[in-house]
Design a protein around this motif. Structure first.
Motif, PDB file in Angstrom:
ATOM      1  N   LYS A  25     -33.882  16.547  55.583  1.00 15.98           N
ATOM      2  CA  LYS A  25     -35.331  16.510  56.269  1.00 15.98           C
ATOM      3  C   LYS A  25     -35.728  15.227  56.677  1.00 15.98           C
ATOM      4  N   HIS A  26     -35.168  14.187  56.050  1.00 17.72           N
ATOM      5  CA  HIS A  26     -35.250  12.748  56.611  1.00 17.72           C
ATOM      6  C   HIS A  26     -34.085  12.112  56.778  1.00 17.72           C
ATOM      7  N   PRO A  27     -33.316  12.387  57.830  1.00 14.37           N
ATOM      8  CA  PRO A  27     -31.979  11.735  57.872  1.00 14.37           C
ATOM      9  C   PRO A  27     -32.113  10.215  58.115  1.00 14.37           C
ATOM     10  N   ASP A  28     -33.141   9.515  58.381  1.00 15.60           N
ATOM     11  CA  ASP A  28     -33.211   8.219  58.712  1.00 15.60           C
ATOM     12  C   ASP A  28     -33.379   7.274  57.486  1.00 15.60           C
ATOM     13  N   VAL A  29     -33.488   8.224  56.323  1.00 14.99           N
ATOM     14  CA  VAL A  29     -33.683   7.554  54.894  1.00 14.99           C
ATOM     15  C   VAL A  29     -32.276   7.750  54.088  1.00 14.99           C
ATOM     16  N   LYS A  30     -31.976   6.452  54.000  1.00 13.42           N
ATOM     17  CA  LYS A  30     -30.563   6.541  52.777  1.00 13.42           C
ATOM     18  C   LYS A  30     -31.197   6.533  51.430  1.00 13.42           C
ATOM     19  N   VAL A  31     -30.560   7.414  50.351  1.00 15.27           N
ATOM     20  CA  VAL A  31     -30.923   7.749  49.226  1.00 15.27           C
ATOM     21  C   VAL A  31     -29.760   7.130  48.378  1.00 15.27           C
ATOM     22  N   PRO A  57     -42.331   1.644  49.431  1.00 11.39           N
ATOM     23  CA  PRO A  57     -42.988   2.837  49.071  1.00 11.39           C
ATOM     24  C   PRO A  57     -43.385   3.935  50.055  1.00 11.39           C
ATOM     25  N   THR A  58     -43.157   3.379  51.308  1.00  7.53           N
ATOM     26  CA  THR A  58     -43.199   4.529  52.387  1.00  7.53           C
ATOM     27  C   THR A  58     -42.331   5.626  52.030  1.00  7.53           C
ATOM     28  N   ASP A  59     -41.069   5.305  51.975  1.00  4.88           N
ATOM     29  CA  ASP A  59     -40.121   6.503  51.684  1.00  4.88           C
ATOM     30  C   ASP A  59     -40.167   7.010  50.389  1.00  4.88           C
ATOM     31  N   ALA A  60     -40.703   6.342  49.627  1.00  4.45           N
ATOM     32  CA  ALA A  60     -41.076   7.022  48.177  1.00  4.45           C
ATOM     33  C   ALA A  60     -41.860   8.159  48.135  1.00  4.45           C
ATOM     34  N   LYS A  61     -43.011   7.729  48.937  1.00  4.62           N
ATOM     35  CA  LYS A  61     -44.080   8.772  49.126  1.00  4.62           C
ATOM     36  C   LYS A  61     -43.371  10.090  49.824  1.00  4.62           C
ATOM     37  N   LEU A  62     -42.582   9.765  50.736  1.00  4.28           N
ATOM     38  CA  LEU A  62     -41.995  10.969  51.523  1.00  4.28           C
ATOM     39  C   LEU A  62     -41.252  11.653  50.678  1.00  4.28           C
ATOM     40  N   PHE A  63     -40.541  11.152  49.723  1.00  2.65           N
ATOM     41  CA  PHE A  63     -39.831  11.791  48.549  1.00  2.65           C
ATOM     42  C   PHE A  63     -40.661  12.520  47.662  1.00  2.65           C
ATOM     43  N   ILE A  64     -41.561  12.108  47.277  1.00  8.14           N
ATOM     44  CA  ILE A  64     -42.865  12.879  46.534  1.00  8.14           C
ATOM     45  C   ILE A  64     -43.341  14.255  47.158  1.00  8.14           C
ATOM     46  N   ASP A  65     -43.544  14.075  48.430  1.00  8.86           N
ATOM     47  CA  ASP A  65     -44.139  14.770  49.425  1.00  8.86           C
ATOM     48  C   ASP A  65     -43.216  16.139  49.371  1.00  8.86           C
ATOM     49  N   PHE A  66     -41.827  15.641  49.475  1.00  7.29           N
ATOM     50  CA  PHE A  66     -40.751  16.731  49.545  1.00  7.29           C
ATOM     51  C   PHE A  66     -40.779  17.507  48.361  1.00  7.29           C
ATOM     52  N   LEU A  67     -40.592  16.831  47.277  1.00  6.83           N
ATOM     53  CA  LEU A  67     -40.339  17.779  46.054  1.00  6.83           C
ATOM     54  C   LEU A  67     -41.641  18.539  45.773  1.00  6.83           C
ATOM     55  N   GLY A 109     -35.424   1.595  55.065  1.00 10.31           N
ATOM     56  CA  GLY A 109     -34.899   2.934  55.341  1.00 10.31           C
ATOM     57  C   GLY A 109     -33.945   3.420  54.155  1.00 10.31           C
ATOM     58  N   THR A 110     -33.869   2.499  53.034  1.00 14.45           N
ATOM     59  CA  THR A 110     -33.194   2.723  51.742  1.00 14.45           C
ATOM     60  C   THR A 110     -34.120   3.065  50.689  1.00 14.45           C
ATOM     61  N   LEU A 111     -33.832   4.158  49.926  1.00  9.58           N
ATOM     62  CA  LEU A 111     -34.741   4.660  48.917  1.00  9.58           C
ATOM     63  C   LEU A 111     -33.726   4.398  47.552  1.00  9.58           C
ATOM     64  N   THR A 112     -34.261   3.930  46.322  1.00 11.72           N
ATOM     65  CA  THR A 112     -33.395   3.827  45.341  1.00 11.72           C
ATOM     66  C   THR A 112     -34.360   4.808  44.338  1.00 11.72           C
ATOM     67  N   LEU A 113     -33.334   5.640  43.573  1.00 13.77           N
ATOM     68  CA  LEU A 113     -33.799   6.886  42.753  1.00 13.77           C
ATOM     69  C   LEU A 113     -33.337   6.471  41.694  1.00 13.77           C
ATOM     70  N   TYR A 114     -33.975   6.571  40.198  1.00 14.53           N
ATOM     71  CA  TYR A 114     -33.284   6.795  39.090  1.00 14.53           C
ATOM     72  C   TYR A 114     -33.731   8.101  38.663  1.00 14.53           C
ATOM     73  N   THR A 115     -32.789   8.813  38.095  1.00 18.91           N
ATOM     74  CA  THR A 115     -33.297  10.318  37.745  1.00 18.91           C
ATOM     75  C   THR A 115     -32.312  10.741  36.719  1.00 18.91           C
ATOM     76  N   SER A 116     -32.965  11.850  35.694  1.00 21.56           N
ATOM     77  CA  SER A 116     -32.079  12.321  34.647  1.00 21.56           C
ATOM     78  C   SER A 116     -31.723  13.849  35.187  1.00 21.56           C
ATOM     79  N   GLN A 117     -31.912  14.257  36.197  1.00 18.81           N
ATOM     80  CA  GLN A 117     -31.374  15.361  36.638  1.00 18.81           C
ATOM     81  C   GLN A 117     -29.951  15.610  36.429  1.00 18.81           C
ATOM     82  N   SER A 118     -29.268  16.556  36.459  1.00 19.63           N
ATOM     83  CA  SER A 118     -27.823  16.666  36.032  1.00 19.63           C
ATOM     84  C   SER A 118     -27.148  16.380  37.449  1.00 19.63           C
ATOM     85  N   ALA A 119     -25.705  15.500  37.627  1.00 20.14           N
ATOM     86  CA  ALA A 119     -25.412  14.938  38.869  1.00 20.14           C
ATOM     87  C   ALA A 119     -25.263  16.081  39.913  1.00 20.14           C
TER      88      ALA A 119
END
Length: 321
Positions: A43-49, A251-261, A20-30
């Motif tokens: 949209k996915h309250p069960d996933v902690k980012v 990878p499961t929640d990672a795919k959810l993140f891609i789908d959301f974007l 339930g934890t997704l680790t994201l590295y991003t260059s978007q502004s804070a």
């Protein structure tokens, strides 16, 4: 037996800690990154980012250090340009996601092997100072003696968008290396990124600049004497692509993140954040043309990775450096 049992418990604890934890590295502004994460978690309250923000080059340095140490932490990367992700793809570091919901999006906005996916359109056009310069309709129209020392050009050795632009236009017959040779003949010295280039145009130090669309459009809306041209030959673009690491622990929640974007909701968020969406059915922010009204120049990320060293060397030689 006790040692084996203890080891098993540690392994189970590690698995549970990651669930339930997704680790994201991003260059978007804070600010933008927080909006993106908040919208996904709504949209996915069960996933902690858990997310880390830095410039793309810095993130790639951190990731390479993690690779060397055998401790790769992110599940997902969301960065500025495709060339860095192309390098990771070449090294087998990205997970293919053939089921990603790309729909009817332009094929130039995602990897043909489905390892990374654009999330928006950020094109590079011609900015000009409305008080000192006249609009032009072509990249080559800039190559005029009247513009000597008057064109602000970000350096592809520094800026990801500028590097993407270089790799794109040198393969367009109507532009090609001749464009950069022409700039060099006008004593143009590419340097820095989009920010300083925009300041040079807005202040009148430069009449024209090769600058990312959103930066110019926002400056114009704020009252700066600048405007933006989408040349007839077309424009290069970056897509702020996202990718799942092959080593992703979730990878499961990672795919959810891609789908959301890629979803309508994710693309509506892109519009709210002031950028052009991939979805051509959405109205872009004020000041932007419709996606169907501009010509996008595709870039082959795999070819760019293969030729990058030679292209950078030729660029440096062209400008005497």
């Amino acid at each position: 037996m006790r040692i084996l049992a203890a080891t098993a418990l540690l392994l189970l604890a590690g698995t549970a800690a990651n669930a339930g934890t997704l680790t994201l590295y991003t260059s978007q502004s804070a600010e933008i990154a927080q909006q993106t994460v908040d919208a996904f978690q709504a949209k996915h309250p069960d996933v902690k980012v858990e997310w880390t923000r830095n410039g793309t080059s810095q993130l790639m340095n951190v990731l390479q250090a993690e690779i060397a140490a055998g401790d790769i932490r992110p599940d997902v990367l969301l960065v500025a340009d495709t060339i860095n992700l192309g390098l990771l793809k070449k090294d087998g570091r990205l997970l293919a996601y053939p089921e990603a919901k790309v729909g009817a999006y332009d094929k130039a906005t995602y990897d043909k092997d489905m390892t990374f996916f654009g999330t928006k359109i950020v094109s590079t056009g011609i900015a000009y100072n409305t008080a000192s310069a006249k609009p032009v309709d072509s990249w080559n129209a800039l190559l005029d003696e009247a513009n000597r020392n008057q064109i602000a050009v970000p350096s592809p050795l520094y800026s990801g968008a500028a590097l993407n632009h270089l790799h794109t236009v040198i393969n367009v017959p109507a532009i090609g290396w001749d464009f950069y040779t022409g700039l060099a003949k006008l004593d143009i010295a590419p340097e820095g990124g989009n920010g300083p280039a925009l300041k040079a145009v807005a202040s009148g130090i430069a009449k024209y600049g090769l600058i990312a669309d959103a930066d110019v459009i926002r400056a114009k809306a704020a009252g700066s004497p600048v405007d933006l041209i989408f040349p007839k030959e077309g424009v290069s673009f970056i897509t702020e692509p996202a990718a799942i690491l092959a080593t992703a622990k979730n990878p499961t929640d990672a795919k959810l993140f891609i789908d959301f974007l890629l979803s309508k909701e994710g693309q509506e968020l892109v519009v709210k954040q002031g950028n052009m969406p991939l979805d051509p059915t959405l109205t872009p922010p004020a000041g932007f043309p419709k996606l169907t009204d501009i010509k996008l120049l595709p870039m082959d990320a795999d070819a760019a990775v293969a030729t990058d060293a030679d292209v950078r060397a030729k660029f440096t030689a062209t400008f005497g450096g």
